[in-house]
Design a protein around this motif. Sequence first.
Motif, PDB file in Angstrom:
ATOM      1  N   GLU A 199      -4.584   0.555 -10.417  1.00 12.93           N
ATOM      2  CA  GLU A 199      -3.945   0.014  -8.986  1.00 12.93           C
ATOM      3  C   GLU A 199      -5.639   0.271  -8.140  1.00 12.93           C
ATOM      4  N   LEU A 259       2.412   1.391  -3.455  1.00  7.81           N
ATOM      5  CA  LEU A 259       0.988   1.920  -4.611  1.00  7.81           C
ATOM      6  C   LEU A 259       1.044   3.880  -4.093  1.00  7.81           C
ATOM      7  N   ASP A 276       0.993  -1.171  -0.155  1.00  8.87           N
ATOM      8  CA  ASP A 276       0.020   0.134   0.020  1.00  8.87           C
ATOM      9  C   ASP A 276       1.191   1.005   0.118  1.00  8.87           C
ATOM     10  N   ALA A 288      -6.187  -3.546  -7.894  1.00  7.35           N
ATOM     11  CA  ALA A 288      -5.616  -4.043  -5.784  1.00  7.35           C
ATOM     12  C   ALA A 288      -6.652  -3.339  -4.795  1.00  7.35           C
TER      13      ALA A 288
END
Length: 141
Positions: free
Chosen positions: A83, A60, A57, A86
């Motif tokens: 993203e 990202l 995280d 995810a």
Amino acid sequence: MLLKKTNTVMAAAFILFILWFGTEFILSPETTAPSFGLPSWPSGDGGGFLITKGIRDVVLALVLGTLLVTGHRRALGRVLLVEALAAYGDMTTVLAHHGSVATALGVHGLTATLMVVNGLLMMRETRKVAAAPATPVPQPA
């Protein structure tokens, strides 16, 4: 101009939220894990997997932040779209493991969907204006 400001605020909010959530998983995975939506704590030495999720995280968020700060807005729109997968994956994981449906849909699903909306709006903001047709050049006879 309003679209650009809205996109910037939304992207910054995602960056801060993802960075905060990832950092929480790194620093205190045992207290953060229940908010993910899964029904049980990993057995054995599962804490390492939670820290790995936190690192994912944070990375990202840093990718999004880098694109925002450097002004690569079209790339930022594309990366937001990618993203979001995810977050949809997190939602699917919670649902597949009989976790909290409310958390799966209300946190992960909503986050992913808002990321898609932000990504699409960013793409719209940065689309190229169609070039005006060129006037024909007279040809010698």
